[in-house]
Scaffold this motif. Structure first.
Motif, PDB file in Angstrom:
ATOM      1  N   GLN A 120     -10.895  -0.232  -4.156  1.00  7.89           N
ATOM      2  CA  GLN A 120     -10.866  -1.655  -4.476  1.00  7.89           C
ATOM      3  C   GLN A 120      -9.453  -2.222  -4.543  1.00  7.89           C
ATOM      4  O   GLN A 120      -9.172  -3.119  -5.329  1.00  7.89           O
ATOM      5  CB  GLN A 120     -11.650  -1.908  -5.779  1.00  7.89           C
ATOM      6  N   CYS A 121      -8.556  -1.671  -3.715  1.00  5.44           N
ATOM      7  CA  CYS A 121      -7.167  -2.132  -3.725  1.00  5.44           C
ATOM      8  C   CYS A 121      -7.035  -3.539  -3.143  1.00  5.44           C
ATOM      9  O   CYS A 121      -6.074  -4.240  -3.422  1.00  5.44           O
ATOM     10  CB  CYS A 121      -6.273  -1.167  -2.950  1.00  5.44           C
ATOM     11  N   GLY A 122      -8.024  -3.932  -2.328  1.00  9.41           N
ATOM     12  CA  GLY A 122      -7.999  -5.290  -1.783  1.00  9.41           C
ATOM     13  C   GLY A 122      -7.150  -5.455  -0.531  1.00  9.41           C
ATOM     14  O   GLY A 122      -6.985  -6.560  -0.037  1.00  9.41           O
ATOM     15  N   TYR A 123      -6.628  -4.337   0.012  1.00 13.83           N
ATOM     16  CA  TYR A 123      -5.773  -4.451   1.193  1.00 13.83           C
ATOM     17  C   TYR A 123      -6.541  -5.012   2.393  1.00 13.83           C
ATOM     18  O   TYR A 123      -5.955  -5.489   3.351  1.00 13.83           O
ATOM     19  CB  TYR A 123      -5.151  -3.092   1.558  1.00 13.83           C
ATOM     20  N   ARG A 166     -14.334  -5.482   0.646  1.00 15.79           N
ATOM     21  CA  ARG A 166     -14.361  -4.909  -0.704  1.00 15.79           C
ATOM     22  C   ARG A 166     -15.582  -5.394  -1.478  1.00 15.79           C
ATOM     23  O   ARG A 166     -16.257  -4.617  -2.156  1.00 15.79           O
ATOM     24  CB  ARG A 166     -13.068  -5.297  -1.442  1.00 15.79           C
ATOM     25  N   THR A 212      -6.008  -7.571  -7.261  1.00 14.50           N
ATOM     26  CA  THR A 212      -5.390  -6.287  -6.926  1.00 14.50           C
ATOM     27  C   THR A 212      -4.787  -5.629  -8.162  1.00 14.50           C
ATOM     28  O   THR A 212      -4.075  -4.635  -8.059  1.00 14.50           O
ATOM     29  CB  THR A 212      -4.266  -6.460  -5.878  1.00 14.50           C
ATOM     30  N   HIS A 217       1.569  -8.155   0.319  1.00 18.21           N
ATOM     31  CA  HIS A 217       0.895  -8.797   1.456  1.00 18.21           C
ATOM     32  C   HIS A 217      -0.545  -9.179   1.133  1.00 18.21           C
ATOM     33  O   HIS A 217      -1.231  -9.785   1.943  1.00 18.21           O
ATOM     34  CB  HIS A 217       0.929  -7.875   2.672  1.00 18.21           C
ATOM     35  N   VAL A 218      -1.019  -8.796  -0.052  1.00 20.01           N
ATOM     36  CA  VAL A 218      -2.400  -9.100  -0.463  1.00 20.01           C
ATOM     37  C   VAL A 218      -2.425  -9.944  -1.731  1.00 20.01           C
ATOM     38  O   VAL A 218      -3.248 -10.834  -1.889  1.00 20.01           O
ATOM     39  CB  VAL A 218      -3.181  -7.794  -0.775  1.00 20.01           C
ATOM     40  N   SER A 261       4.178  -3.380  -3.914  1.00 21.86           N
ATOM     41  CA  SER A 261       3.586  -2.781  -2.713  1.00 21.86           C
ATOM     42  C   SER A 261       2.432  -3.609  -2.174  1.00 21.86           C
ATOM     43  O   SER A 261       2.110  -3.563  -1.001  1.00 21.86           O
ATOM     44  CB  SER A 261       3.086  -1.371  -3.014  1.00 21.86           C
ATOM     45  N   SER A 262       1.766  -4.359  -3.051  1.00 21.24           N
ATOM     46  CA  SER A 262       0.619  -5.151  -2.632  1.00 21.24           C
ATOM     47  C   SER A 262       1.006  -6.583  -2.262  1.00 21.24           C
ATOM     48  O   SER A 262       0.152  -7.455  -2.166  1.00 21.24           O
ATOM     49  CB  SER A 262      -0.411  -5.192  -3.764  1.00 21.24           C
ATOM     50  N   LEU A 274      -8.554  -7.578   2.302  1.00 16.85           N
ATOM     51  CA  LEU A 274      -8.834  -9.017   2.194  1.00 16.85           C
ATOM     52  C   LEU A 274      -8.122  -9.866   3.257  1.00 16.85           C
ATOM     53  O   LEU A 274      -8.762 -10.681   3.917  1.00 16.85           O
ATOM     54  CB  LEU A 274      -8.502  -9.535   0.782  1.00 16.85           C
ATOM     55  N   PRO A 275      -6.807  -9.697   3.453  1.00 16.46           N
ATOM     56  CA  PRO A 275      -6.156 -10.576   4.438  1.00 16.46           C
ATOM     57  C   PRO A 275      -6.605 -10.290   5.871  1.00 16.46           C
ATOM     58  O   PRO A 275      -6.362 -11.107   6.748  1.00 16.46           O
ATOM     59  CB  PRO A 275      -4.658 -10.249   4.289  1.00 16.46           C
TER      60      PRO A 275
END
Lengths: 428, 467
Positions: free
Chosen positions: A17-20, A39, B71, B134-135, B131-132, A22-23
C-alpha cells in the motif's frame, strides 16, 4: 476452489500500500478516487476475501479498470496485479452467471464476434459492403446509426476502408521470400487485426518476406482469448489457448509473430492458464518462448533498410500491453528512427493508456473518452501529422481521438507496419 | 441520514461526498498499519469548502482526518475514530513560482516532486526529497514534516516553509509567517503547524523556500565488510570538512532485495554500502571525491565505486528509492521505523539493532539516511502469524528504547501517528507531553482534528495485529 483461492487472496499481501501506483493509473487520474486505483482495487479484493465487502462492492471498481498494467511496471514489490484482476473478474462473472444475468453486449461480442477468424472475416465483409454500397452514407445522413447501441456509430466512422471479399479470399497460407529463406515463422493474424485491418496484416507478411523469412499462416489458429480473460471468461480463454497451441505446434515455426500489442500480451502469458508441471503448461511454455512482436523480429534480423524518405512529423503511442506485459519498449522507436526524413516527437506521457483497452471503450464509453481526452492533449502537444501505434484497439481509439479533436484533415493514425512498408524496405 | 451528513451534502457537490462501502474502504488505510472505516470521504477542492466542512464537523463534533495520497508510514490519515476523511489530493494543483524571491506558493495537493521539477526549470530547487516525493502531496509532507536523503545538508520540510494558510479546527482561516526568509513577528506558528500531523488544522496553501540548484552532483558508492565500519566511515567524512548532500546506508538484506527486484549493479556480497552524493561546483566535486576516496581507503572499505555517467548514478539512486517497498518481498508485512540517533552514535545503534534482531529472532533490516543519524530499521514479518507479531512488537519497543538511550528520538521523519504514541512520554517526560496537549486543547477545543494521533489514549499499547 474456495473464494479466497479464486480471488488470489494470498497475492494481495504482496501489496504494501505504498501508493507508488497512483500516479501511473489513468482511471485514478480521471475518476479522481482511490476506489479506482490499483491500490484501492487490491484492497477491495482482499476485503472481499475477508468477507468485509461483497462481490457486488467490487464489481464497479474492477469493471472500470482498463487493465493497462501501467501499475505493474512501477510497482516496487512486483504485485501480480494482472492475476488479481483476472481472478476478481472471474469471481464477478461467476456471480453474474449464477444470478442468471447475461449481458447482451458481451453475448454478442463473445459468442459471435471474436471467437473465430471466420466471423471476423464476415464482419470485415459486412463492413466492406456497408461502406461500399453507400449504405454508410445513407445511414449517416439519416442518423440511422445514432440508434445503434453502445455508441457503435462512433467506431464505425473510424473503421478503415475494407478490401473486397475477393481480396481476402486470395490470401495464401504460405509465403516464400525471393531470396533463400533464413527461417520459417508463423504469423498470428489476430481477429480484430484480420477483420478490420486486413491490409496491415498483408503488409506484415510482406515485411517478413522481404526480410528473407518464410511465412506460414496456420489455418486452425483462432482468437487469442485476451478479451475473454479480461471479461472473466477464463475457461473460454483457456480453450482458445489450447487451440492456438495445437495449431502453431503443427507449423513447426521458429517464431510466432504477431502485430497486435494486446494479442501478443495474451500469447506470452498462455502458461499462466495451466497448472504448473502439467503437459499443457509445458506446451504453453514452448509456445510462449516463440512469441514475438513484429517490431522485435525486424530489429533482431536487422535485414531491412528503408529507402523511401517520409518527410513527416510523427508521434508514437505505445500499446500498454506491449510495454507493460510483453516488455517490448524500444524496437518500435528504433524502427521509426531508421526511416529517412521522419521527425519523431515523443509524447510527454507515452505510458498513459489511450483508453481503448480491449473493448473497454465500447462498454465504458464515457470513461474511456475522458481518458482519451487526456491522451489527445498530450498528442496535440507534439503537433504530429501521424500517430504511430502497434495495436488495433489503440489504432481505432487514436482515430477516434483525432475525430474528437476535429483534426482529421491534418492528422492520421497509422499502424507501425504500414508506415514501415511505406518507407520502401529493402534487404541490405 | 445524520444532520451533519445532510449539511455536508447541501454544501459540497454530491460527486465528491463518498458514502459507498467500496469508496469508504478505499480511504480506510495508508502505507502503515491498521484499517479504519470512515463514515464518509469528502473531497475538498478549495479553502472555502474546507471551511464549510470543518465548521460542520466542529459544530457536530465529528472527527476530521486530512489526507493527501495516503503514503504515510505512521498512520497520519487513518480515521481511527470514524467520521470524515478529508481527501485533499484532488484539489487542482497550483505551483506559483516567484523566481526573484526564490519562493513558491503551492496548493496542498501538489506532488512534492513536481515542485522541484518546476523550480529546476529556473535553475532552482526545492530541497526536501522524501523517497515518495513523486507520489506524496506537499500537504502530507507539511503535516508530517517529511525528510529525505538531502535532509543531511539542506534540512527537512520545516526548514523550507516560510508561511502557511490554515483552516483552524473551528473553521477560521489564518495565515502564518509570510514571504520573507527572516520573520520574528510573534510565535512561530508555521513551525508549530509543520509536523503537527493534521491535529491543529488543515493546511490549504504554503509558501516554500527555494534554493539555487547545485551546478553538479557526484555519486560515490562504498561497500564494507562490516556494518560498524560503515558507521565509522560516515562520521569520518562528516568531520573531514565535507558536507555531502546525501549519505545513505543499506545493509546486505536491503541490497539483495533491490538487486533482485531491479538490478542496478550493487555489490550483493557487501555487508553494507554507503552511497554518498556530493554537490556543488564540478571542480570542488573532484577535490571532495578524492578526499572521500582517501578516507575510505584508510578506514578499510571493501570497494569504492564511482559511476561514470549520470545514468549510472541515477540508477543507484533509483535503487535506493526502491528499498522501502522492495524489502517487502522478504516477508509481506513491513514494520518501518525511523528512530534517529546523534550521528556519532550510528555504530552503537547498529550494534543495538543487531542484538535486537537476535534476541527477538526477527527479520530486521537496516537502511536509511545515515549521514543525519536517521536510520530505518525495518522488520519484515507476516501479519497472519500472531506469535511472530508479538515478538515484532517487543522488538519495536526495544528499538525505541535504544534510540532514546543513545540520546536520539522516536521518529526522525515519519511522524508519531498511532503506533509510536504510547512511547511519547519516554522521550518527552510527562510534563513535556502535557504541554503539547495544552496547545492541542486550546487550538482544537472539541478535539475534532485528526483525533487518536500523537497522544496516546489511556492504556494504549503498541499493537500490530488486527485483533
Amino acid at each position: 476452489m474456495s473464494l479466497q483461492e479464486k480471488i488470489n487472496y494470498d497475492k494481495t499481501f504482496d501489496c504494501v500500500q505504498c501508493g507508488y501506483c497512483l500516479p501511473a493509473c489513468p482511471t485514478y487520474e480521471t475518476m479522481e478516487r482511490e476506489t479506482h486505483s490499483p491500490r484501492g482495487r487490491i484492497n477491495l479484493v482482499k476485503l472481499v476475501a475477508e468477507n468485509k465487502a461483497s462481490i457486488e462492492d467490487l464489481r464497479e471498481p474492477i469493471e472500470k479498470c482498463l487493465g493497462c498494467m501501467a501499475c505493474t511496471t512501477v510497482c516496487p514489490t512486483n504485485v501480480q496485479y494482472g492475476q488479481i484482476l483476472e481472478g476478481a473478474k472471474e469471481v464477478i462473472e461467476d456471480q453474474r452467471s449464477e444470478a442468471g444475468e447475461r449481458s447482451r453486449i458481451e453475448d454478442f461480442l463473445f459468442e459471435s464476434f471474436f471467437p473465430s477468424g471466420k466471423w471476423m472475416h464476415t464482419l470485415g465483409n459486412l463492413t466492406w459492403f456497408y461502406q461500399r454500397s453507400g449504405l454508410q452514407a445513407v445511414a449517416n445522413r439519416l442518423s440511422l446509426t445514432q440508434a445503434a447501441p453502445l455508441h457503435l456509430e462512433k467506431f464505425e466512422r473510424v473503421i478503415p476502408a475494407q478490401p473486397s471479399p475477393k481480396m481476402r479470399a486470395k490470401r495464401a497460407n504460405h509465403y516464400q521470400p525471393e531470396i533463400p529463406a533464413t527461417a520459417t515463422v508463423a504469423f498470428f493474424t489476430g481477429c480484430v487485426m484480420d477483420g478490420m485491418f486486413f491490409e496491415t496484416n498483408q503488409h506484415t507478411i510482406e515485411l517478413l518476406v522481404r526480410c528473407g523469412l518464410e511465412v506460414i499462416l496456420p489455418e486452425e489458429q483462432t482468437c487469442c482469448g485476451a478479451l475473454h480473460a479480461h471479461a472473466g471468461k477464463i475457461d473460454d480463454s483457456r480453450n482458445l489457448a489450447k487451440r492456438n497451441i495445437e495449431a502453431f505446434e503443427e507449423s513447426e515455426a521458429a517464431y510466432i509473430i504477431n502485430n497486435a500489442g494486446g494479442c501478443g500480451a495474451r500469447l506470452i502469458e498462455y502458461h499462466h492458464l495451466f497448472e504448473e508441471g502439467s503437459d499443457w503448461y509445458e506446451r504453453a511454455k514452448r509456445f510462449v518462448s516463440k512469441v514475438k512482436d513484429i517490431s522485435q523480429i525486424l530489429i533482431e534480423v536487422e535485414e531491412l533498410e528503408f529507402t523511401k524518405p517520409i518527410n513527416r512529423t510523427v508521434t508514437y503511442q505505445p500499446s500498454c500491453h506491449m510495454t507493460n506485459v510483453q516488455g517490448v519498449k524500444t524496437p518500435p522507436l528504433e524502427l521509426i528512427k531508421k526511416i529517412p526524413g521522419i521527425t519523431l516527437k515523443e509524447l510527454d506521457r507515452p505510458d498513459f493508456c489511450c483508453g481503448s483497452a480491449g473493448i473497454y471503450n465500447i462498454i465504458n464509453y464515457e470513461d474511456s473518452m475522458e481518458i482519451l481526452d487526456v491522451k489527445m492533449k498530450d498528442v496535440c502537444g507534439t503537433d504530429p501529422e501521424s500517430i504511430i501505434t502497434t495495436n488495433p484497439g489503440c489504432l481505432l481509439q487514436m482515430k477516434l481521438g483525432i475525430e474528437r479533436e476535429g483534426a482529421t484533415d491534418t492528422m492520421d493514425a497509422v499502424h507501425l507496419v504500414d508506415l514501415l512498408l511505406e518507407a520502401g524496405p529493402c534487404v541490405k | 441520514m445524520s444532520d451533519w451528513m445532510m449539511e455536508l451534502k447541501s454544501n459540497i457537490p454530491e460527486q465528491r461526498i463518498l458514502t459507498e462501502l467500496a469508496d469508504r474502504y478505499s480511504y480506510s488505510f495508508d502505507a502503515s498499519f491498521g484499517e479504519h472505516l470512515p463514515e464518509v470521504v469528502v473531497q475538498a477542492k478549495s479553502k472555502e469548502e474546507v471551511v464549510q466542512i470543518v465548521r460542520i464537523a466542529n459544530r457536530y463534533k465529528v472527527p476530521v482526518y486530512p489526507r493527501g495520497q495516503g503514503t504515510c508510514l505512521s498512520g497520519g490519515p487513518l480515521p481511527v475514530h470514524g467520521g470524515i476523511v478529508l481527501d485533499l489530493s484532488q484539489w487542482p494543483e497550483k505551483i506559483d513560482l516567484n523566481v526573484e524571491d526564490l519562493t513558491v506558493n503551492v496548493s496542498p495537493s501538489v506532488l512534492t516532486a513536481n515542485i522541484n521539477k518546476e523550480a529546476e526549470k529556473h535553475g532552482l530547487m526545492y530541497a526536501p526529497d522524501p523517497s515518495s516525493a513523486h507520489v506524496a502531496t506537499i500537504g502530507g509532507n507539511l503535516g508530517e514534516n517529511s525528510g529525505g536523503p538531502r535532509g543531511l545538508k539542506y534540512g527537512v520540510t520545516k526548514d523550507h516553509v516560510l508561511g502557511l494558510e490554515l483552516v483552524t479546527p473551528e473553521g477560521e482561516i489564518i495565515r502564518t509567517g509570510g514571504q520573507t526568509i527572516k520573520n520574528v513577528t510573534g510565535y512561530d506558528l508555521t513551525k508549530l503547524i509543520v509536523g503537527s500531523e493534521g491535529t491543529l488544522g488543515v493546511i490549504t496553501e504554503a509558501t516554500l523556500k527555494l534554493m539555487p540548484k547545485p551546478r553538479a552532483e557526484q555519486t560515490v558508492t562504498i561497500s564494507f565488510d562490516e556494518v560498524r565500519t560503515a558507521g565509522l566511515a560516515i562520521s569520518q567524512v562528516l568531520t573531514s570538512g565535507i558536507l555531502p548532500s546525501k549519505m545513505e546506508i543499506m545493509d546486505q538484506a536491503c541490497i539483495r532485495a533491490v538487486e533482485s527486484f531491479q538490478p542496478a549493479g550493487l555489490p550483493v556480497d557487501a555487508e553494507a554500502i554507503v552511497i554518498i552524493e556530493l554537490d556543488g561546483h564540478s571542480q570542488t566535486l573532484e577535490i571532495e571525491t578524492d578526499l572521500v576516496r582517501e578516507i575510505m581507503n584508510e578506514i578499510g572499505a571493501k570497494d569504492i565505486l564511482i559511476p561514470k555517467t549520470k545514468e549510472e548514478a541515477n540508477q543507484i539512486w533509483q535503487s535506493r528509492k526502491q528499498v522501502s517497498p522492495a524489502i517487502a518481498k522478504i516477508k509481506p508485512t513491513k514494520v518501518s521505523e525511523d528512530a534517529t540517533v546523534p550521528r556519532s552514535k550510528i555504530p552503537d545503534m547498529m550494534d543495538r539493532l543487531n542484538e535486537i534482531r537476535e534476541k527477538y529472532n526477527v527479520e530486521l533490516v537496516v537502511f536509511g539516511h545515515a549521514g543525519d543519524g536517521n536510520l530505518h530499521p525495518n522488520i519484515l514479518c507476516d501479519q497472519r502469524d500472531k506469535e511472530e507479531m508479538r515478538r515484532v512488537e517487543q522488538a519495536v519497543e526495544a528499538i525505541f528504547e535504544a534510540a532514546i538511550d543513545l540520546g536520539g528520538t522516536l521518529s526522525g521523519e515519519h511522524g508519531i501517528g498511532t503506533m509510536k504514541a504510547p512511547f511519547m512520554e519516554n522521550e518527552l517526560g510527562a510534563v513535556g507531553v502535557e504541554m503539547m496537549k495544552r496547545i492541542k486543547d486550546s487550538w482544537d477545543p472539541n478535539h475534532i482534528m485528526n483525533p487518536g494521533k500523537i497522544f496516546a489514549e489511556k492504556g494504549q499499547k503498541l499493537v500490530l495485529t488486527d485483533d
